[in-house]
Design a protein around this motif. Structure first.
Motif, mmCIF file in Angstrom:
data_model
loop_
_atom_site.group_PDB
_atom_site.id
_atom_site.type_symbol
_atom_site.label_atom_id
_atom_site.label_comp_id
_atom_site.label_asym_id
_atom_site.label_seq_id
_atom_site.Cartn_x
_atom_site.Cartn_y
_atom_site.Cartn_z
ATOM 1 N N ALA A 149 37.883 29.200 66.656
ATOM 2 C CA ALA A 149 36.542 28.061 66.488
ATOM 3 C C ALA A 149 35.591 28.192 65.755
ATOM 4 C CB ALA A 149 35.931 28.075 67.917
ATOM 5 N N LYS A 150 35.922 27.343 64.693
ATOM 6 C CA LYS A 150 34.777 26.736 64.113
ATOM 7 C C LYS A 150 33.393 26.071 63.676
ATOM 8 C CE LYS A 150 37.456 30.215 61.716
ATOM 9 N NZ LYS A 150 38.562 31.104 62.147
ATOM 10 N N ILE A 151 33.234 26.265 63.153
ATOM 11 C CA ILE A 151 32.211 25.135 62.566
ATOM 12 C C ILE A 151 31.448 25.220 61.057
ATOM 13 C CG2 ILE A 151 29.266 24.425 63.061
ATOM 14 C CD1 ILE A 151 29.146 25.457 66.210
ATOM 15 N N ASN A 152 31.504 23.950 61.084
ATOM 16 C CA ASN A 152 31.446 23.361 59.727
ATOM 17 C C ASN A 152 30.372 22.079 59.606
ATOM 18 O OD1 ASN A 152 33.843 24.362 58.780
ATOM 19 N ND2 ASN A 152 34.641 23.043 58.793
ATOM 20 N N ILE A 153 28.958 23.423 58.085
ATOM 21 C CA ILE A 153 28.103 22.733 58.435
ATOM 22 C C ILE A 153 27.680 22.420 56.970
ATOM 23 C CG2 ILE A 153 25.868 22.297 58.540
ATOM 24 C CD1 ILE A 153 25.781 23.857 60.867
ATOM 25 N N GLY A 154 27.856 21.042 55.921
ATOM 26 C CA GLY A 154 27.502 20.749 54.439
ATOM 27 C C GLY A 154 26.679 19.410 54.453
ATOM 28 N N GLN A 210 26.868 16.502 56.985
ATOM 29 C CA GLN A 210 28.481 16.600 57.465
ATOM 30 C C GLN A 210 28.474 17.903 58.828
ATOM 31 O OE1 GLN A 210 32.361 15.877 55.998
ATOM 32 N NE2 GLN A 210 32.799 17.514 57.106
ATOM 33 N N ALA A 211 28.665 17.514 59.768
ATOM 34 C CA ALA A 211 29.136 18.872 61.191
ATOM 35 C C ALA A 211 30.567 18.761 60.844
ATOM 36 C CB ALA A 211 28.240 18.913 62.014
ATOM 37 N N SER A 212 30.822 19.913 61.659
ATOM 38 C CA SER A 212 31.789 19.316 62.188
ATOM 39 C C SER A 212 32.601 20.723 63.449
ATOM 40 C CB SER A 212 33.689 19.071 61.172
ATOM 41 O OG SER A 212 33.889 20.265 60.852
ATOM 42 N N ALA A 213 33.978 21.051 64.465
ATOM 43 C CA ALA A 213 33.957 22.149 64.881
ATOM 44 C C ALA A 213 35.849 21.292 65.383
ATOM 45 C CB ALA A 213 33.149 21.817 66.278
ATOM 46 N N ASP A 214 35.813 23.246 65.105
ATOM 47 C CA ASP A 214 37.610 23.027 65.207
ATOM 48 C C ASP A 214 38.010 24.015 66.435
ATOM 49 O OD1 ASP A 214 38.349 20.657 63.223
ATOM 50 O OD2 ASP A 214 37.504 21.636 61.533
ATOM 51 N N PHE A 215 39.064 23.482 67.096
ATOM 52 C CA PHE A 215 39.100 24.385 68.274
ATOM 53 C C PHE A 215 40.820 24.294 67.763
ATOM 54 C CE2 PHE A 215 35.764 21.798 69.528
ATOM 55 C CZ PHE A 215 34.720 23.143 69.931
ATOM 56 N N GLY A 216 41.010 26.104 67.903
ATOM 57 C CA GLY A 216 43.064 26.839 68.104
ATOM 58 C C GLY A 216 43.263 25.963 69.333
ATOM 59 N N LEU A 217 44.413 24.934 69.123
ATOM 60 C CA LEU A 217 45.191 25.038 70.094
ATOM 61 C C LEU A 217 46.280 25.990 70.033
ATOM 62 C CD1 LEU A 217 45.007 21.459 70.882
ATOM 63 C CD2 LEU A 217 44.178 23.176 72.000
ATOM 64 N N THR A 234 33.449 36.934 55.386
ATOM 65 C CA THR A 234 33.010 38.404 56.449
ATOM 66 C C THR A 234 33.683 37.804 58.031
ATOM 67 O OG1 THR A 234 30.903 37.140 57.946
ATOM 68 C CG2 THR A 234 30.616 38.294 55.620
ATOM 69 N N GLU A 235 33.812 38.349 58.709
ATOM 70 C CA GLU A 235 34.016 37.922 60.884
ATOM 71 C C GLU A 235 34.185 36.654 60.624
ATOM 72 O OE1 GLU A 235 36.890 37.817 63.257
ATOM 73 O OE2 GLU A 235 36.603 38.862 61.613
ATOM 74 N N GLY A 236 32.624 36.363 60.110
ATOM 75 C CA GLY A 236 31.626 34.966 60.956
ATOM 76 C C GLY A 236 31.207 34.066 59.739
ATOM 77 N N PHE A 237 31.582 34.062 59.057
ATOM 78 C CA PHE A 237 30.846 33.382 57.417
ATOM 79 C C PHE A 237 31.702 33.126 56.272
ATOM 80 C CE2 PHE A 237 28.527 32.470 53.490
ATOM 81 C CZ PHE A 237 27.572 31.606 53.682
ATOM 82 N N GLY A 238 31.730 31.670 56.180
ATOM 83 C CA GLY A 238 32.519 31.394 55.024
ATOM 84 C C GLY A 238 32.112 29.848 54.969
ATOM 85 N N VAL A 239 33.120 29.794 53.938
ATOM 86 C CA VAL A 239 32.296 28.170 52.848
ATOM 87 C C VAL A 239 34.327 27.312 52.857
ATOM 88 C CG1 VAL A 239 30.895 29.075 51.245
ATOM 89 C CG2 VAL A 239 33.245 28.498 50.719
ATOM 90 N N ALA A 267 28.996 25.320 54.386
ATOM 91 C CA ALA A 267 29.759 26.542 55.256
ATOM 92 C C ALA A 267 30.284 26.895 56.697
ATOM 93 C CB ALA A 267 27.973 27.105 55.314
ATOM 94 N N SER A 268 30.789 27.140 56.812
ATOM 95 C CA SER A 268 31.502 27.573 57.703
ATOM 96 C C SER A 268 31.266 28.888 58.753
ATOM 97 C CB SER A 268 33.512 27.441 57.268
ATOM 98 O OG SER A 268 34.399 27.741 58.696
ATOM 99 N N PHE A 269 31.298 28.725 60.039
ATOM 100 C CA PHE A 269 31.388 30.108 60.393
ATOM 101 C C PHE A 269 32.315 29.718 61.899
ATOM 102 C CE2 PHE A 269 27.281 27.812 58.797
ATOM 103 C CZ PHE A 269 26.853 28.721 58.502
ATOM 104 N N ASN A 270 32.184 31.246 62.006
ATOM 105 C CA ASN A 270 33.408 31.625 63.420
ATOM 106 C C ASN A 270 32.505 31.583 64.494
ATOM 107 O OD1 ASN A 270 35.929 32.511 64.384
ATOM 108 N ND2 ASN A 270 36.532 34.243 63.275
ATOM 109 N N LEU A 271 33.325 31.023 65.506
ATOM 110 C CA LEU A 271 33.230 31.866 66.349
ATOM 111 C C LEU A 271 33.140 32.157 67.951
ATOM 112 C CD1 LEU A 271 31.483 27.413 67.886
ATOM 113 C CD2 LEU A 271 29.976 29.104 66.610
ATOM 114 N N ASP A 272 34.072 32.149 67.520
ATOM 115 C CA ASP A 272 35.137 33.272 68.505
ATOM 116 C C ASP A 272 34.951 34.790 68.007
ATOM 117 O OD1 ASP A 272 36.631 33.188 66.044
ATOM 118 O OD2 ASP A 272 38.298 32.949 67.365
#
Length: 174
Positions: free
Chosen positions: A28-33, A44-51, A133-138, A169-174
């Protein structure tokens, strides 16, 4: 010269500590930018979930904060300092992505082409995420319409029916 050294240290640190960008099912990822396009800019805000290993679904919403006013003749109407309304500034989409990090062999970088179905059009996008890092990216993303739902009869129909560029910025939720 000092700036170049600092930049190289930053890149080296980021590369050495980079984390896996897409983990597959359950990810699970969230992007805000920022959303940049012709005639306006916004968020823009988005959320993506792995299937699966290389497949995800998600949602994206954009809202244009700064929009150029329009004065002039458009179609059969004359406008003077016209401003777009909420429905002209806002867009929401459901999307699917093909996450290619495992295919290209770079775990820290997730390249994801995909398709989206939104309030204003059916479109596509090409994006990329890199995690430091485990929780933060671009992230960065390029979106484009394939089929529009309007006939461009309104002065602000083009706002959500054009090529857009996003980064943030991108954030890891899992």
């Amino acid at each position: 010269m000092k700036k170049i050294i600092v930049l190289l240290v930053f890149i080296s640190f980021g590369a050495a500590n980079a984390q896996q960008a897409f983990k597959g099912k359950g990810d699970a990822k969230i992007n805000i930018g920022a959303n940049l396009q012709d005639g306006g800019s916004g968020i823009q805000a988005s959320a993506d979930f792995g299937l699966g290993e290389n497949f995800s679904y998600g949602f994206v919403a954009t809202y244009l904060l700064g929009v150029d006013e329009f004065s002039g003749i458009y179609g059969d109407n004359t406008y003077f300092e016209a401003k777009p309304e909420f429905q002209d500034r806002f867009d929401a989409k459901f999307r699917i992505n093909a996450n290619l990090s495992s295919v290209i062999g770079v775990e820290q970088l997730d390249i994801y082409p995909g398709l989206s179905l939104g309030l204003h059009n059916f479109g596509g996008h090409l994006g990329g995420r890199y995690f430091f890092t485990e929780g933060f990216g671009v992230f960065t993303e390029l979106g484009f319409p394939i089929a529009k739902y309007s006939n461009d009869k309104e002065v602000f129909d083009h706002l959500n029916n054009q090529v857009t560029f996003s980064l943030g910025a991108s954030f890891n939720l899992d």
